[in-house]
Write a protein that holds these residues in place. Structure first.
Motif, short mmCIF file in Angstrom:
data_model
loop_
_atom_site.label_atom_id
_atom_site.label_comp_id
_atom_site.label_asym_id
_atom_site.label_seq_id
_atom_site.Cartn_x
_atom_site.Cartn_y
_atom_site.Cartn_z
N UNK A 120 0.85 -1.20 0.00
CA UNK A 120 0.00 0.00 0.00
C UNK A 120 0.88 1.25 0.00
N UNK A 121 0.53 2.20 -0.87
CA UNK A 121 1.34 3.43 -0.97
C UNK A 121 0.63 4.52 -0.15
N UNK A 122 1.01 4.61 1.13
CA UNK A 122 0.22 5.44 2.04
C UNK A 122 0.23 6.94 1.71
N UNK A 123 1.40 7.47 1.27
CA UNK A 123 1.41 8.92 1.01
C UNK A 123 0.47 9.25 -0.15
N UNK A 124 0.31 8.31 -1.07
CA UNK A 124 -0.56 8.56 -2.22
C UNK A 124 -2.03 8.58 -1.78
N UNK A 125 -2.33 7.69 -0.86
CA UNK A 125 -3.72 7.58 -0.38
C UNK A 125 -4.20 8.92 0.20
N UNK A 126 -3.28 9.66 0.80
CA UNK A 126 -3.66 10.92 1.44
C UNK A 126 -3.55 12.12 0.50
N UNK A 127 -3.11 11.90 -0.75
CA UNK A 127 -2.90 13.03 -1.66
C UNK A 127 -4.21 13.77 -1.90
N UNK A 128 -4.16 15.08 -1.76
CA UNK A 128 -5.39 15.88 -1.98
C UNK A 128 -5.33 16.62 -3.32
N UNK A 129 -4.20 17.26 -3.57
CA UNK A 129 -4.07 18.02 -4.82
C UNK A 129 -3.36 17.15 -5.85
N UNK A 130 -4.08 16.79 -6.91
CA UNK A 130 -3.55 15.79 -7.86
C UNK A 130 -3.54 16.33 -9.28
N UNK A 131 -2.40 16.22 -9.94
CA UNK A 131 -2.29 16.59 -11.36
C UNK A 131 -2.29 15.29 -12.16
N UNK A 132 -3.20 15.20 -13.12
CA UNK A 132 -3.28 14.00 -13.98
C UNK A 132 -2.93 14.43 -15.40
N UNK A 133 -1.99 13.71 -16.02
CA UNK A 133 -1.61 14.04 -17.40
C UNK A 133 -2.01 12.90 -18.34
N UNK A 134 -2.71 13.26 -19.42
CA UNK A 134 -3.03 12.24 -20.43
C UNK A 134 -2.42 12.64 -21.76
N UNK A 135 -1.92 11.64 -22.47
CA UNK A 135 -1.28 11.89 -23.76
C UNK A 135 -2.25 11.69 -24.91
N UNK A 136 -1.81 12.13 -26.08
CA UNK A 136 -2.65 12.02 -27.27
C UNK A 136 -3.05 10.57 -27.54
N UNK A 137 -2.13 9.62 -27.29
CA UNK A 137 -2.45 8.22 -27.61
C UNK A 137 -3.59 7.71 -26.74
N UNK A 138 -3.78 8.30 -25.56
CA UNK A 138 -4.88 7.87 -24.69
C UNK A 138 -6.21 8.46 -25.19
N UNK A 139 -6.14 9.61 -25.84
CA UNK A 139 -7.37 10.32 -26.21
C UNK A 139 -7.85 10.07 -27.63
N UNK A 140 -6.98 9.43 -28.43
CA UNK A 140 -7.36 9.20 -29.84
C UNK A 140 -7.19 7.73 -30.20
N UNK A 141 -7.91 7.32 -31.23
CA UNK A 141 -7.73 5.97 -31.77
C UNK A 141 -6.45 5.94 -32.60
#
Ligand code: GLU
Length: 269
Positions: free
Chosen positions: A1-22
């Motif tokens: 279990x990654x405890x510091x991650x569990x408590x993370x409040x402010x989160x930046x999520x990055x998605x790339x073009x390959x995730x958003x397009x066929x």
């Protein structure tokens, strides 16, 4: 279990073009919809979400019915200008369906280098997040061209997302990609390549040993992700690289489950 991650409040999520397009370059609506749903849900849980989204160039080229990938600087700029508004239109629509408002923030590297600009954008992020709004960030491609104005361009959204995480004092950066995480070697060539569960320190040894994995995934691949890790880890921010095919994975990551590779933010001694 990654405890510091569990408590993370402010989160930046990055998605790339390959995730958003066929693969054919067209928009993957189901993916965009699911991503918006999951991020809205995490915001409902009380997390502050910032999305760094690529896709402007790819979506712009598809919208203009270009059959080739835009290669020249000016073509990429034109495609980004068309695609960015389309991208925001879609996010606004999908997030809106889940009761969330989005905001667009377009950045260039000088924003982080000039104290007044940096403070302005930090204030904007803080105000938006305090209102429960989801800021969606991209590089301001039509004005940022590394080929022309070297110092003005960040160049890739892995680095951009790390700079955003650093400047908003995020707790966690998640890079959703088309690979499961950081491997000991290139998994496409070496069946014995092992997914690294966590990285405490980006030592020269580790980087040398994983050369195959780093070089194989070339431009915009693992090397820019490791650069992002370097930026955030020294700020004490955790980072996770995981596969973006199923955005549901974000629930597991933010619960601290062992998904992808965890780069542990440096703790004060
Ligand atoms: N800013 C570019 C775009 O929106 C993507 C850059 C990157 O993915 O690294 O298309």
């Amino acid at each position: 279990m990654r405890t510091s991650i569990k408590d993370a409040k402010r989160i930046v999520v990055k998605v790339g073009t390959s995730t958003l397009t066929h693969e054919n370059g067209k928009i993957n609506f189901a993916r965009l919809d699911k991503l918006s749903e999951v991020l809205s849900d995490l915001a409902n849980e009380g997390k502050e979400i910032i999305l760094v989204s690529s896709g402007a160039i790819g979506i712009g080229a598809a919208k203009m019915k270009w059959t080739h990938r835009p290669v020249s600087v000016v073509e990429r700029q034109a495609a980004a200008a068309v695609g960015q508004s389309e991208l925001m239109h879609l996010y606004s629509k999908f997030f809106g369906e889940y009761g969330h408002v989005v905001a667009q923030i377009l950045l260039t590297s000088d924003v982080f280098e000039k104290p007044v600009l940096r403070k302005n954008v930090q204030n904007s992020f803080n105000k938006l997040l305090s209102q429960g709004i989801v800021p969606i960030v991209n590089e301001n491609d039509p004005v940022a061209t590394d080929e022309i104005e070297g110092e003005k361009s960040i160049g890739d959204n892995d680095t951009l997302s790390a700079l955003v995480a650093k400047n908003v004092h995020a707790d966690l950066l998640i890079l959703l990609s088309d690979i499961d995480g950081f491997y000991t070697d290139n998994p496409k060539v070496n069946p014995d390549a092992i997914l690294i569960d966590h990285v405490d320190d980006l030592t020269d040894d580790l980087l040398n040993n994983a050369k195959g994995a780093i070089s194989a995934l070339g431009t915009g691949g693992m090397s820019t992700k490791l650069k992002a890790a370097q930026i955030v880890m020294q700020e004490g921010i955790d980072m996770v690289i995981a596969h973006g095919e199923h955005p549901n994975v974000l629930y597991k990551i933010t619960k601290g489950e062992l998904i992808g590779t965890w780069f542990k933010g440096k703790q004060d001694e």
